[in-house]
Design a protein around this motif. Structure first.
Motif, PDB file in Angstrom:
ATOM      1  N   PHE A 145     -31.096  98.780  53.230  1.00 28.94           N
ATOM      2  CA  PHE A 145     -32.805  99.150  51.664  1.00 28.94           C
ATOM      3  C   PHE A 145     -33.794  98.100  52.796  1.00 28.94           C
ATOM      4  N   ALA A 146     -33.680  96.955  53.077  1.00 25.36           N
ATOM      5  CA  ALA A 146     -35.685  96.566  53.846  1.00 25.36           C
ATOM      6  C   ALA A 146     -35.311  97.063  55.671  1.00 25.36           C
ATOM      7  N   GLU A 147     -34.220  97.189  56.204  1.00 27.01           N
ATOM      8  CA  GLU A 147     -33.957  98.007  57.466  1.00 27.01           C
ATOM      9  C   GLU A 147     -35.155  99.199  57.292  1.00 27.01           C
ATOM     10  N   ALA A 148     -34.526 100.468  56.161  1.00 30.23           N
ATOM     11  CA  ALA A 148     -35.348 101.448  56.172  1.00 30.23           C
ATOM     12  C   ALA A 148     -37.278 100.839  56.073  1.00 30.23           C
ATOM     13  N   ILE A 149     -37.524 100.246  55.108  1.00 34.93           N
ATOM     14  CA  ILE A 149     -38.406  99.985  54.988  1.00 34.93           C
ATOM     15  C   ILE A 149     -39.057  98.912  55.760  1.00 34.93           C
TER      16      ILE A 149
END
Length: 242
Positions: A145-149
């Motif tokens: 999720f963080a990497e997508a952001i």
């Protein structure tokens, strides 16, 4: 995985009511059995698809705190179910069960009001942690999720949220502490303002950013450099990495 950790999770044995919607019956039944082993979770109902979940929420006197939704179930998938849930009961928190984390998809779902994304292969210990964290903090942030952001932030040409009005310095300060997981009362003590004032700031921030919940505010803060996902979240332990 990463999750809000600036304040300890203390549910005081609060029973968290859950609803499940997934068209894979073996997975759904297995998930129910896992959750039944934990005394602070109650599965109030589980269904095979989103439309049946919506009907149960409309007719049942017992409402879930959190809904876990399969992304690809039919006939009503997780995306449409999320839209319907937000119209019907915006206070219900939503976790999408998927391993699909394209930046554009995450952006779209966060704007709809999703609180967390979890892969179906998540271990029971992390699942229960995610449920407790979403219930108390409003967001659970996995590495994917963080990497997508992060990826969306680097490549975006348009704002993640359509900003109606820029935040004031004080609103940015309140947002910073929201992202640390502090309650309105705790923020009021931090910045020496009344709880009612903090509540007003929080609502103004939601109105200005177009975010629907805490998850949206955290993503907005990351995308607009109110907080930095590398320095703030990892080095300063705003989030805890397992």
């Amino acid at each position: 995985m990463l999750y809000l950790i600036s304040q300890p999770i203390n549910l005081s044995f609060k029973m968290i009511r859950l609803a499940l919607a997934d068209d894979e019956i073996l997975f759904r039944n297995g998930l129910v059995r896992i959750l039944e082993d934990y005394e602070n979770f109650e599965v109030v109902y589980s269904t095979c698809c989103g439309d049946k979940l919506i009907e149960k929420i409309k007719t049942s006197p017992v409402q879930p705190d959190i809904c876990l939704l399969d992304l690809r179930m039919k006939p009503m998938d997780g995306i449409e179910t999320t839209k319907q849930l937000n119209k019907l009961s915006p206070d219900i928190k939503i976790i999408i069960l998927t391993s699909y984390y394209s930046p554009s998809f995450v952006k779209y779902m966060v704007k709809l009001g999703v609180n967390a994304f979890l892969p179906k292969l998540t271990q029971p210990e992390e699942l229960t942690l995610a449920l407790e964290t979403v219930y108390q903090k409003g967001i659970y942030l996995t590495n994917d999720f963080a990497e997508a952001i992060r990826s969306q932030s680097q490549q975006q040409q348009r704002p993640f949220f359509e900003i109606k009005e820029y935040l004031t310095k004080k609103e940015k300060e309140v947002l910073y502490w929201i992202c640390h997981g502090l309650t309105n009362h705790e923020i009021s003590e931090k910045i020496f303002r009344s709880v009612r004032t903090i509540e007003g700031h929080r609502q103004h921030i939601l109105d200005k950013t177009g975010a629907k919940n805490t998850a949206g505010l955290v993503v907005y803060a990351l995308m607009n450099n109110v907080i930095n996902i590398d320095e703030e979240f990892l080095k300063k332990s705003m989030y805890y990495q397992l």
